[in-house]
Design an enzyme around this catalytic site. Structure first.
Site, PDB file in Angstrom:
ATOM      1  N   GLU A  14      -4.048   3.341  -8.875  1.00 13.45           N
ATOM      2  CA  GLU A  14      -5.315   3.816  -8.318  1.00 13.45           C
ATOM      3  C   GLU A  14      -5.444   5.177  -9.013  1.00 13.45           C
ATOM      4  OE1 GLU A  14      -6.396   4.492  -4.210  1.00 13.45           O
ATOM      5  OE2 GLU A  14      -8.168   5.825  -4.926  1.00 13.45           O
ATOM      6  N   GLU A  58       1.469  -0.296  -5.056  1.00 16.91           N
ATOM      7  CA  GLU A  58       0.376   0.390  -5.291  1.00 16.91           C
ATOM      8  C   GLU A  58       0.540   1.835  -5.453  1.00 16.91           C
ATOM      9  OE1 GLU A  58      -2.027   2.093  -2.557  1.00 16.91           O
ATOM     10  OE2 GLU A  58      -3.992   2.132  -3.916  1.00 16.91           O
ATOM     11  N   ASP A  63      -0.752   5.430  -6.106  1.00 14.07           N
ATOM     12  CA  ASP A  63      -1.913   6.282  -6.286  1.00 14.07           C
ATOM     13  C   ASP A  63      -1.195   7.220  -7.141  1.00 14.07           C
ATOM     14  OD1 ASP A  63      -3.644   4.755  -4.385  1.00 14.07           O
ATOM     15  OD2 ASP A  63      -2.457   6.253  -3.066  1.00 14.07           O
ATOM     16  N   HIS A  72       0.968  -1.150  -0.008  1.00 19.31           N
ATOM     17  CA  HIS A  72      -0.021  -0.068  -0.059  1.00 19.31           C
ATOM     18  C   HIS A  72       1.055   1.369   0.094  1.00 19.31           C
ATOM     19  CE1 HIS A  72      -2.760   2.881   2.158  1.00 19.31           C
ATOM     20  NE2 HIS A  72      -3.355   2.597   1.126  1.00 19.31           N
ATOM     21  N   HIS A 129      -0.837  10.312  -3.001  1.00 16.70           N
ATOM     22  CA  HIS A 129      -2.049   9.861  -2.604  1.00 16.70           C
ATOM     23  C   HIS A 129      -3.096  11.174  -2.706  1.00 16.70           C
ATOM     24  CE1 HIS A 129      -5.442   9.366   0.360  1.00 16.70           C
ATOM     25  NE2 HIS A 129      -5.320   8.194   0.080  1.00 16.70           N
TER      26      HIS A 129
HETATM   27  O1  G3P Z   1      -6.684   1.643  -2.929  1.00 22.20           O
HETATM   28  C1  G3P Z   1      -6.629   0.941  -2.054  1.00 22.20           C
HETATM   29  C2  G3P Z   1      -6.568   2.063  -0.913  1.00 22.20           C
HETATM   30  O2  G3P Z   1      -5.122   2.397  -0.964  1.00 22.20           O
HETATM   31  C3  G3P Z   1      -7.515   3.005  -0.805  1.00 22.20           C
HETATM   32  O3  G3P Z   1      -7.345   3.888   0.060  1.00 22.20           O
HETATM   33  O4  G3P Z   1      -6.871   6.306   0.598  1.00 22.20           O
HETATM   34  O5  G3P Z   1      -5.031   4.659   0.908  1.00 22.20           O
HETATM   35  O6  G3P Z   1      -5.708   5.390  -1.623  1.00 22.20           O
HETATM   36  P1  G3P Z   1      -6.248   5.185  -0.013  1.00 22.20           P
HETATM   37 CA    CA Z   2      -4.890   3.631  -2.809  1.00 21.79          CA
END
Ligand code: G3P
Ligand code: CA
Length: 368
Positions: A180, A71, A73, A44, A86
């Site tokens: 994301e 991951e 963003d 994450h 993020h």
């Molecule tokens: O994308 C899964 C999770 O990361 C969603 O929450 O706010 O950490 O992007 P966030």
């Molecule tokens: Ca995310």
């Protein structure tokens, strides 16, 4: 992992690797596919429990810890480049406030219904974003990470892909990208729609269909449907609280709660391959804050043909159910192993975690 050890690991990896993705690295055979070892361990924002999030360093350490996917963003720059952050507001995770040349860019803006005062990625060119350096988002919880404040650039999507291609060679395995799109309706309204540049960048790098080690995720609905028109890459509908922001702006009453019913999940399966629920959809907490009992969410999603990848697992007490916290320090590590075991027992297909090493260890132990 102590931070000095993480840094040593990282530097040894970085200096040993080719950083430009050339034909040789792109085509190197991967002994193990990114989706081979279920459930997937998705790092994450990188190994963000150990280093400032969304940096090449955080992604590299996550891979060295055994994560299957990293991951990123993504947000947009003023000139249409995709960068890993993020939030499009840059003050929390970069040193922008220390740049006098950008002082006059500070402004108020309402993003997804929330009024903010700060610096926004859409006001900066790619070259300007490259002058910023990442800082730790939650220094009170992760003071060790602040030693690396100011050390790392804000990476572009292309730089992240280049890192992954290089690490695939050194690690001898396929490493996936679980990307994301952040604030997609907002960027579309600015004339900076993310979907086409995202799909084109991925296609240029050989990620073009459902067999590619890529998932594209969003809390919004419209942009996932748009992505489905543009690409056969795998898509994941994220579930949060209330309504998807694009549905709010369209005046549609659709809520995440409705999308979590069997009928709602079947509707999501018309355009997505999986769902990424807040972990409370899978095992909610009781009124006293302790871990409750599993819901039907996983079974209903599987019945609709959807993969289930809940978010976000974090080892520190303040993020854990009250019965799994250890001691009184909110920043100390609690019994995340127990939380992970409970979730893995529900049949989830993967999970997002800030400390991927912990989940990799548990997952691998369970496989033996
Ligand atoms: O994308 C899964 C999770 O990361 C969603 O929450 O706010 O950490 O992007 P966030
Ligand atoms: Ca995310």
């Amino acid at each position: 992992m102590p931070i000095h050890q993480a840094r040593a690991l990282l530097l040894s990896a970085l200096f040993a690797l080719p950083f430009t993705a050339n034909a040789e690295t792109r085509e190197a055979p991967a002994a193990k596919g990114a989706d081979d070892g279920k459930p997937l361990i998705i790092a994450h924002r990188g190994a963000s429990g150990y280093l400032p999030e969304h940096t090449l360093a955080a992604y590299a350490v996550a891979v060295l810890q055994g994560a299957d996917y990293i991951e990123p963003d993504l947000v947009m720059s003023k000139d249409g480049q995709l960068f890993a952050r993020h939030d499009n507001e840059l003050g929390l995770t970069t040193d922008v406030a220390k740049h006098p040349e950008f002082a006059d860019r500070k402004r108020k803006a309402t993003i997804d219904g929330v009024e903010l005062d700060g610096w926004f990625s859409e006001d900066f060119t790619a070259a300007e974003l490259k002058r910023l350096r990442a800082i730790e988002r939650i220094p009170d919880v992760r003071p060790g990470n602040t030693r690396l404040d100011g050390q790392f650039e804000i990476p572009t999507l292309q730089e992240i892909i280049d890192l992954v291609k290089a690490l695939q060679v050194s690690q001898g395995r396929e490493i996936g990208l679980y990307i994301e799109t952040k604030h997609p309706a907002h960027f579309q309204q600015l004339g900076l729609a993310m979907e086409k540049p995202l799909v084109e960048t991925l296609a240029r790098n050989g990620y073009a269909d459902a067999k590619a080690p890529v998932y594209l995720q969003s809390f919004e609905v419209s942009n996932l449907k748009a992505l489905r028109q543009l690409s056969s890459l795998r898509l994941v509908q994220l579930y949060g609280k209330g309504q998807p922001q694009d549905q709010v702006e369209l005046g549609n009453p659709l809520t995440y709660e409705q999308m979590a019913t069997p009928a709602g999940l079947k509707a999501v399966a018309q355009y997505a391959n999986g769902v990424g629920p807040d972990k409370g959809y899978v095992i909610p907490r009781k009124a006293d804050g302790s871990l409750g009992e599993p819901t039907r969410f996983v079974a209903d999603a599987h019945a609709a043909g959807l993969l289930v990848h809940p978010y976000t697992f974090r080892a520190e007490n303040q993020f854990l159910p009250i019965n799994l916290q250890r001691g009184s320090d909110p920043a100390a590590r609690g019994d995340i192993d127990a939380e992970l075991r409970a979730f893995l027992a529900t049949g989830i297909d993967g999970l997002f975690i800030d400390q991927p090493d912990i989940a990799v260890r548990l997952r691998n132990a369970a496989a033996h």
